[in-house]
Design a protein around this motif. Structure first.
Motif, PDB file in Angstrom:
ATOM      1  N   ARG A   6       3.346  37.498 -12.119  1.00  0.00           N
ATOM      2  CA  ARG A   6       2.386  36.748 -11.303  1.00  0.00           C
ATOM      3  C   ARG A   6       1.364  36.131 -12.249  1.00  0.00           C
ATOM      4  O   ARG A   6       0.774  36.824 -13.088  1.00  0.00           O
ATOM      5  CB  ARG A   6       1.704  37.705 -10.318  1.00  0.00           C
ATOM      6  CG  ARG A   6       0.867  37.011  -9.286  1.00  0.00           C
ATOM      7  CD  ARG A   6       1.733  36.648  -8.098  1.00  0.00           C
ATOM      8  NE  ARG A   6       0.892  36.135  -7.012  1.00  0.00           N
ATOM      9  CZ  ARG A   6       1.214  35.082  -6.305  1.00  0.00           C
ATOM     10  NH1 ARG A   6       2.352  34.457  -6.515  1.00  0.00           N
ATOM     11  NH2 ARG A   6       0.424  34.669  -5.346  1.00  0.00           N
ATOM     12  N   CYS A  31       4.322  22.914  -8.566  1.00  0.00           N
ATOM     13  CA  CYS A  31       4.569  24.285  -9.025  1.00  0.00           C
ATOM     14  C   CYS A  31       5.865  24.836  -8.407  1.00  0.00           C
ATOM     15  O   CYS A  31       6.688  25.432  -9.106  1.00  0.00           O
ATOM     16  CB  CYS A  31       3.373  25.146  -8.664  1.00  0.00           C
ATOM     17  SG  CYS A  31       3.170  26.580  -9.704  1.00  0.00           S
ATOM     18  N   HIS A  36       8.829  28.057  -9.344  1.00  0.00           N
ATOM     19  CA  HIS A  36       7.918  29.180  -9.140  1.00  0.00           C
ATOM     20  C   HIS A  36       7.890  29.542  -7.660  1.00  0.00           C
ATOM     21  O   HIS A  36       8.105  28.692  -6.797  1.00  0.00           O
ATOM     22  CB  HIS A  36       6.528  28.847  -9.658  1.00  0.00           C
ATOM     23  CG  HIS A  36       6.510  28.410 -11.087  1.00  0.00           C
ATOM     24  ND1 HIS A  36       7.273  29.022 -12.069  1.00  0.00           N
ATOM     25  CD2 HIS A  36       5.852  27.406 -11.710  1.00  0.00           C
ATOM     26  CE1 HIS A  36       7.051  28.422 -13.228  1.00  0.00           C
ATOM     27  NE2 HIS A  36       6.202  27.435 -13.032  1.00  0.00           N
ATOM     28  N   VAL A  39       3.708  30.472  -4.173  1.00  0.00           N
ATOM     29  CA  VAL A  39       2.702  29.569  -4.729  1.00  0.00           C
ATOM     30  C   VAL A  39       1.550  29.404  -3.739  1.00  0.00           C
ATOM     31  O   VAL A  39       1.766  29.145  -2.562  1.00  0.00           O
ATOM     32  CB  VAL A  39       3.317  28.189  -5.032  1.00  0.00           C
ATOM     33  CG1 VAL A  39       2.265  27.234  -5.576  1.00  0.00           C
ATOM     34  CG2 VAL A  39       4.493  28.313  -5.992  1.00  0.00           C
ATOM     35  N   PHE A  50       0.934  31.882  -8.743  1.00  0.00           N
ATOM     36  CA  PHE A  50       2.372  31.802  -8.471  1.00  0.00           C
ATOM     37  C   PHE A  50       3.097  32.903  -9.228  1.00  0.00           C
ATOM     38  O   PHE A  50       2.547  33.536 -10.120  1.00  0.00           O
ATOM     39  CB  PHE A  50       2.919  30.430  -8.877  1.00  0.00           C
ATOM     40  CG  PHE A  50       2.693  30.086 -10.328  1.00  0.00           C
ATOM     41  CD1 PHE A  50       3.625  30.428 -11.306  1.00  0.00           C
ATOM     42  CD2 PHE A  50       1.543  29.421 -10.717  1.00  0.00           C
ATOM     43  CE1 PHE A  50       3.402  30.125 -12.636  1.00  0.00           C
ATOM     44  CE2 PHE A  50       1.314  29.111 -12.052  1.00  0.00           C
ATOM     45  CZ  PHE A  50       2.248  29.458 -13.019  1.00  0.00           C
ATOM     46  N   SER A  51       4.355  33.082  -8.852  1.00  0.00           N
ATOM     47  CA  SER A  51       5.223  34.053  -9.525  1.00  0.00           C
ATOM     48  C   SER A  51       6.371  33.311 -10.175  1.00  0.00           C
ATOM     49  O   SER A  51       6.834  32.281  -9.666  1.00  0.00           O
ATOM     50  CB  SER A  51       5.773  35.070  -8.512  1.00  0.00           C
ATOM     51  OG  SER A  51       4.720  35.801  -7.932  1.00  0.00           O
ATOM     52  N   THR A  52       6.847  33.842 -11.299  1.00  0.00           N
ATOM     53  CA  THR A  52       7.964  33.230 -12.009  1.00  0.00           C
ATOM     54  C   THR A  52       8.692  34.286 -12.838  1.00  0.00           C
ATOM     55  O   THR A  52       8.107  35.304 -13.190  1.00  0.00           O
ATOM     56  CB  THR A  52       7.494  32.074 -12.918  1.00  0.00           C
ATOM     57  OG1 THR A  52       8.629  31.444 -13.519  1.00  0.00           O
ATOM     58  CG2 THR A  52       6.556  32.555 -14.006  1.00  0.00           C
ATOM     59  N   VAL A  60       5.515  28.263 -19.640  1.00  0.00           N
ATOM     60  CA  VAL A  60       5.056  28.067 -18.267  1.00  0.00           C
ATOM     61  C   VAL A  60       3.926  27.040 -18.243  1.00  0.00           C
ATOM     62  O   VAL A  60       3.932  26.113 -17.428  1.00  0.00           O
ATOM     63  CB  VAL A  60       4.599  29.409 -17.635  1.00  0.00           C
ATOM     64  CG1 VAL A  60       4.003  29.185 -16.254  1.00  0.00           C
ATOM     65  CG2 VAL A  60       5.754  30.400 -17.561  1.00  0.00           C
TER      66      VAL A  60
END
Length: 174
Positions: A6, A31, A36, A39, A50-52, A60
């Motif tokens: 995150r 995003c 991701h 968001v 956001f999460s990735t 990123v």
């Protein structure tokens, strides 16, 4: 599938007056289009969470900066912190926060050079105060951010992009 991280991305100098305008739905779309997930944005000042699964924070940030330039014509720096780093900087705040409008954090893209603060005299800026902690500088600004003289003076000494957020924003980004 890799580990999900995150992130909080703080865009530098967007939506300040008429400069570098960006709509938050557009920011969320850029995003999400990068792959991701989960968001969301906070306020209108370029804060995005956001999460990735991308493990390399520099990639990123670079991908986000390039996508913003290509899709929205916005040239800016994205300064990233993980959710864990944000919680740690909140927990490590050296200031007793009785009024969150009087405390701000300057987020630096890179760790400043050793000794950047050597020879810097904060005395002329009293009652404003600062504390450094790695890639963050905490400020107590009793007369408010708008009239503060210490953060711009510090910013001129740094050799890295930076962006400042008030304490209320910082605590709402976790």
């Amino acid at each position: 599938m890799g580990r999900v991280t995150r992130y909080v991305a703080l865009l530098r100098a967007v939506n300040l007056g008429s400069h570098k305008k960006i709509a938050m739905p557009d920011l969320r779309a850029v995003c999400a289009d990068l792959g991701h997930s989960d968001v969301r944005t906070y306020l209108q000042s370029g804060n995005i969470i956001f999460s990735t699964t991308e493990p390399v924070v520099e990639k990123v940030a670079q991908d986000l900066e390039e996508a913003l330039a290509a899709r929205l014509g916005l040239t800016t720096e994205a300064i990233l912190r993980t959710a864990d780093q944000m919680r740690a900087l909140i927990d490590g705040c050296p200031i007793e926060v009785s009024d969150p409008t009087k405390v701000s954090v300057l987020f630096l893209r890179d760790t400043p050079a050793t000794g950047w603060v050597d020879g810097f005299d904060a005395g002329p800026f009293i009652p404003e105060q600062m504390w450094t902690a790695g890639r963050e500088i905490y400020f107590h600004l009793p007369n408010g951010t708008g009239r503060a003289k210490l953060p711009p003076a510090v910013g001129r000494r740094l050799n890295t992009p930076a962006t400042m957020r008030n304490w209320r924003t910082v605590t709402n980004l976790t």
